[in-house]
Every structure is written in C-alpha cells, then in structure tokens.
Design an enzyme around this catalytic site. Structure first.
Site, PDB file in Angstrom:
ATOM      1  N   ASP A  10      12.142  -9.078 -18.051  1.00  0.00           N
ATOM      2  CA  ASP A  10      11.110  -8.659 -17.101  1.00  0.00           C
ATOM      3  C   ASP A  10      11.725  -8.576 -15.715  1.00  0.00           C
ATOM      4  OD1 ASP A  10       8.661  -7.772 -16.268  1.00  0.00           O
ATOM      5  OD2 ASP A  10       7.543  -9.558 -16.874  1.00  0.00           O
ATOM      6  N   ASP A  11      11.035  -7.877 -14.811  1.00  0.00           N
ATOM      7  CA  ASP A  11      11.579  -7.716 -13.466  1.00  0.00           C
ATOM      8  C   ASP A  11      11.534  -9.016 -12.684  1.00  0.00           C
ATOM      9  OD1 ASP A  11       8.833  -7.674 -11.939  1.00  0.00           O
ATOM     10  OD2 ASP A  11       8.629  -6.206 -13.543  1.00  0.00           O
TER      11      ASP A  11
ATOM     12  N   GLY B  12      -1.085   0.732  -5.022  1.00  0.00           N
ATOM     13  CA  GLY B  12      -2.414   0.194  -4.752  1.00  0.00           C
ATOM     14  C   GLY B  12      -3.469   0.893  -5.567  1.00  0.00           C
TER      15      GLY B  12
ATOM     16  N   ASN C 262       0.863   0.322   5.890  1.00  0.00           N
ATOM     17  CA  ASN C 262       1.390  -0.490   4.802  1.00  0.00           C
ATOM     18  C   ASN C 262       2.139  -1.656   5.414  1.00  0.00           C
ATOM     19  OD1 ASN C 262       2.444  -1.465   2.352  1.00  0.00           O
ATOM     20  ND2 ASN C 262       4.226  -0.128   2.484  1.00  0.00           N
ATOM     21  N   GLY C 263       1.753  -2.874   5.054  1.00  0.00           N
ATOM     22  CA  GLY C 263       2.419  -4.052   5.594  1.00  0.00           C
ATOM     23  C   GLY C 263       1.425  -5.141   5.928  1.00  0.00           C
TER      24      GLY C 263
ATOM     25  N   CYS D 252       0.861  -1.178   0.000  1.00  0.00           N
ATOM     26  CA  CYS D 252       0.000   0.000   0.000  1.00  0.00           C
ATOM     27  C   CYS D 252       0.898   1.229   0.000  1.00  0.00           C
ATOM     28  CB  CYS D 252      -0.914   0.020   1.223  1.00  0.00           C
ATOM     29  SG  CYS D 252      -2.077  -1.360   1.301  1.00  0.00           S
TER      30      CYS D 252
ATOM     31  N   THR E 109       8.588  -1.747 -15.478  1.00  0.00           N
ATOM     32  CA  THR E 109       9.544  -1.911 -14.387  1.00  0.00           C
ATOM     33  C   THR E 109      10.891  -2.447 -14.846  1.00  0.00           C
ATOM     34  OG1 THR E 109       7.578  -2.549 -13.131  1.00  0.00           O
ATOM     35  CG2 THR E 109       9.670  -2.658 -11.990  1.00  0.00           C
TER      36      THR E 109
ATOM     37  N   TYR F  53      10.473  -4.499  -8.040  1.00  0.00           N
ATOM     38  CA  TYR F  53       9.203  -4.257  -8.725  1.00  0.00           C
ATOM     39  C   TYR F  53       8.351  -3.152  -8.125  1.00  0.00           C
ATOM     40  CZ  TYR F  53       4.386  -5.176 -10.288  1.00  0.00           C
ATOM     41  OH  TYR F  53       3.119  -5.046 -10.780  1.00  0.00           O
TER      42      TYR F  53
END
Length: 503
Positions: A365-366, A28, A101-102, A2, A303, A257
């Site tokens: 790609d990442d 998000g 966030n977490g 988030c 990314t 990412y």
C-alpha cells in the site's frame, strides 16, 4: 487537499473547466464549484457532491464567459456545509472570486485582524474565505480605479507577509482577468499551461498537469514558491516573484498518495517517483530478508500499484492484481468518521481467492494512516486462503498530523504515533511489516528534480517547515479534527441559502 483550475480562453470555458475538475476529482469529493466571467458579471454554480452531480445541463448553459475558475473540495476541518464550497466571492474591491488549496495556520489570528483592523466580516469557518479577504483588502490598499499587474503583485507580496501555512490559489478579478499565486514554501502544487488557437493563445492554471492534458494545454511550468501569475483581459501573461524570501519545500505526500500518477508536479513525474519508491523498498527487503519466501506481490488498488509493480520486478516474483476495486466507492482516506471508513473497505475491495490460496503474499500500500484499511485487507487475504501475509508501506510511518491542507487524523488516531513497527505489525495482523525509510522516500522524489533539496515531510518526522507550529496549535487541531468533533460539526451544519443564483 483540494483541486483548483482556472482558464483564460477565447471561447467559452465552462466545459473545459468541468473536464478539468473531473480529472481532479480525486483531490476532493465533498463539493465542487465553477465561476465564469462575462459582460462584467460573474456566474456561479457550486454545491456538495461530485462534479458529475453538481453540474447539470441547465447550470452549464448559465456559466457564460471566456474566463473562469473551478474547485473540488474535501473539508480539512470536516465541515460539509455548502456555504464553504468554493469558489468564494467578495464584492469589494472590484469583485473577486477565489479558489484555494491548502491551509492557513494562522487563520484564527487573521480573522480577528480582518474584523478589528480591516473591517471585514468572515461568514464561515473556512480559512479560504480568510485568504480571499486578506487578498481583497490588500488589493484595495494598492489598487486604483484601473487595476494593474503591479497592484496585484504588491497585494500578493503583502499576502505572503500576513498569511502563514500552505496555499495555492487561483482568482478571477472582475474587470482585470485571472490571477494565481503560491505560498513561499511551494507546499501545495500549482502548474500553468498554454495552447495556441486561431484566435490567439489561451492559458490554464491547475493543481496537477493532468488537468492541462485533458483540456489540450501544454505544460509550461510550475509556479515557483512565492510567485504570482496574472493574465489580463487582453490575454497578456506576466509573472513576478512576490516573496521577500522563499524556499522550495513541496509536500512529498503528493507523490505518495494525493496526486495522479500521470501528473508532473514540481517537474517530477509522479509515476516515476512511485516506481523509485518501489525500487528502494524492494532493496530494503533484500537487505533485511535476502532469503525471503514471498510468492506473489499484490498491490492495494490504486495508488500503490506503480510501486508494487517495480517491487515485484526487483524481487523477481510475480505481480498479481488480487483485489478488485468497486469504482463507485470514494477514497476511504477522505471519508469522515471511522465507522463509515470501516464499513466502506469491504464494499470497496473484493479478493480473488485463487491469487491468495496457499501463497505467501506481500501486500503493498502507499501508506498506513489509521491502520483500519490494512487490518481488514490482511484479514480478507487470510480468508481468501493466504498462507502468510506480509505488508509493505511505500512510505514511512505516518506519526504526526498534517497542518498544510491534508485532513490527516489527530495524533491519537494515527496507528504509528507512539508505537514501534512490531506493535503495528501485531495490531494489523501481518506476519511481517516493512516501511519505506524516509531518506529513500525523499530520494525517490528528489531524483526527478535535483533542484529541490528538501520536501515537506512533517507527517513522518514532525518537522513543520513554516516554523510557526506550536504544541498549542496541534492541541487545537486535535480538538477539531478527531472523528467525534467532525460528527458533531456535520450534524450542526444545516442548509444554507446561497446569496447567488445557484439553483
């Protein structure tokens, strides 16, 4: 994953928080919310949707005040209920609003404690509401009529003792001001900045430094693991280390990412870390295939572009942007449900045939998570006329679920879980597949900040730094995170009436 933001200002902060959330939107896309504080009242607007859709002019007019916090969410457990959109509010003690966030790995245990011991009721399945109520309860234990920084630091210290997992949080306390704190491992990122105005200094807290940039704040530093920050209504800033023991173990997937390349996280430039990922991966290709026949390097936008650029330079081959991205399609990593992800890939990307026709292409790609996206992209490259299609991942094989706030699939849905590189190569249809080595990935990030000796790398090696993750816990999240469980949960979530004036 988030995004959080908080501002203490000398003028209204609603527009600045809005601007911050728009540049944190990549963290998000499910829901957004802002709370401001004015004249002993809090003003809230939150709803499902993108920032630009959630906040209209009428909402911004009602978000009064010089202090505020904001949040953008994607749901770790797959719930899209508006009731779980943040910030979240509790009226006792004082009135506290929190954005988080977490992920708390002991949320279920804490919820029982809150009810049986602390006499607090949790109204949602959100671990963020658990964190809010733990903080509120401890503040009630320590705080008096006039709350002080010491009371807050004591409360955060006890939060660290009770809560396990990852959390970066910003809170607004009625009558006091702004608070931010970070878990003792520093898994999820949080930075703070300052700007000088004619009316005095203003301060900002955010998940990534890019949010400070867009609002005109100068980055001061990251919050350290276990540290808390307070800014009272007089504009006085203070910080304190609140954890008895702490160690730096930031999530390395932020650099792979999650974060924007123009962000500085834990004193590491995300952009430079990704350049180094490309350098290390190119060196690995030269070791394994010194006589490679790669004609062109093509990144999967967006990314992987930074790493691919450095790879092409080191390999001495052309870099071409062979895919055009539809900017109005969200990140497929975040989308709930495998069917929706599959449908979105071709809507999201379109190949430029002339960059593929008759060439041996290296797609970069990442990471490879489920394998859904890269399998379809490889097929698109072949349909565009590629002679051979090689595929490179800037990160190691993702083999294990994330328990610290990233909605990784369950083990059974991860293409690399229990499979060899050759197995994956065959499944996705690549002529050759190469992954970044974990040691190289760690060095890519560590070079930016040698003071960090290790990172949280559990999705690659199954090593969970908090030390509390059991097979039973992993089995539990397996049941709640798989696509079938998410679909059933979202279908059961109905409209919820918000107790606040949120229209």
């Amino acid at each position: 994953m988030c995004g959080i933001a908080g501002i203490f200002g000398n003028t209204p902060v609603n527009q600045s928080i809005y601007d911050a959330l728009t540049v944190l939107q990549h963290r998000g896309q499910d829901a957004a919310g802002i709370v401001t504080y004015h004249d002993e009242k809090v003003f809230l607007r939150k709803a499902n949707g993108l920032v630009k859709d959630v906040f209209q002019t009428r909402h911004m007019h009602r978000l009064k005040g010089n202090i505020g916090i904001g949040h953008v969410r994607y749901p770790t457990a797959g719930c899209s209920s508006t009731a779980e959109a943040q910030p979240l509010y509790v009226n006792s003690p004082y009135g506290i609003v929190l954005a988080h966030n977490g992920n708390l790995t002991n949320a279920a245990e804490l919820q029982k404690e809150l009810f049986l011991t602390d006499r607090r009721h949790i109204n949602t399945t959100s671990d963020s509401e658990v964190l809010l109520n733990i903080f509120a309860h401890e503040l009630q234990e320590y705080g008096g009529y006039n709350i002080t920084e010491t009371d807050i630091f004591k409360a955060v210290s006890t939060v660290h003792k009770r809560c396990k997992g990852a959390y970066a949080a910003v809170a607004l306390i009625v009558g006091f001001g702004l608070v931010a704190f970070r878990d003792p491992f520093g898994i999820r990122p949080v930075v703070f900045g300052k700007r000088e105005t004619e009316n005095g200094p203003e301060y900002m807290v955010a998940s990534e430094s890019v949010a400070l940039d867009v609002c005109g704040f100068e980055l001061v530093r990251d919050l350290e693991p276990g540290e808390a920050l307070c800014i009272n209504t007089s504009g006085e800033l203070s910080t304190h280390q609140c954890a008895e023991s702490y160690t730096y173990r930031p999530c390395i997937f932020e650099h792979v990412y999650l974060a924007r390349p123009d962000s500085i996280i834990d004193d590491i430039s995300v952009y430079k870390a990704r350049l180094r990922m490309g350098e290390y991966l190119a060196e690995q290709i030269l070791r394994e295939r010194p006589d490679h026949d790669i004609d062109v390097v093509i990144p999967i936008p967006d990314t992987a572009t930074t790493s691919a650029m450095q790879m092409a330079s080191r390999l001495n081959v052309k870099l071409r942007h062979g895919f055009v991205k539809n900017r109005y399609i969200g990140r497929t990593f975040i989308m709930p449900g495998q069917t929706q992800r599959k449908k979105s890939v071709r809507r999201k990307l379109n190949a430029i045939d002339l960059e593929f026709k008759g060439k041996n292409v290296l797609l970069v790609d990442d990471s490879i998570v489920r394998g859904t996206t890269c399998e379809q992209i490889i097929q698109m490259a072949r349909e565009a006329g590629a002679k051979k299609v090689y595929f490179a991942s800037a990160s190691p094989p993702v083999k294990f679920p994330n328990v610290y706030g990233i909605d990784m699939p369950t083990s059974g849905e991860l293409i690399a879980h229990g499979r060899s590189v050759k197995d994956i190569e065959k499944i996705i249809g690549a002529d050759w597949l190469i992954y970044q080595e974990l040691e190289s990935l760690i060095e890519s990030a560590k070079e930016g900040n040698p003071n960090i000796v290790d990172f949280e790398t559990s999705v690659f090696d199954g090593r969970y730094v908090t030390g509390d993750i059991t097979e039973a816990y992993l089995s539990q999240i397996e049941e709640t995170r798989n696509d079938a469980a998410k679909s059933a949960k979202n279908a059961a979530d109905g409209d919820v009436i918000d107790l606040h004036n949120n229209s």
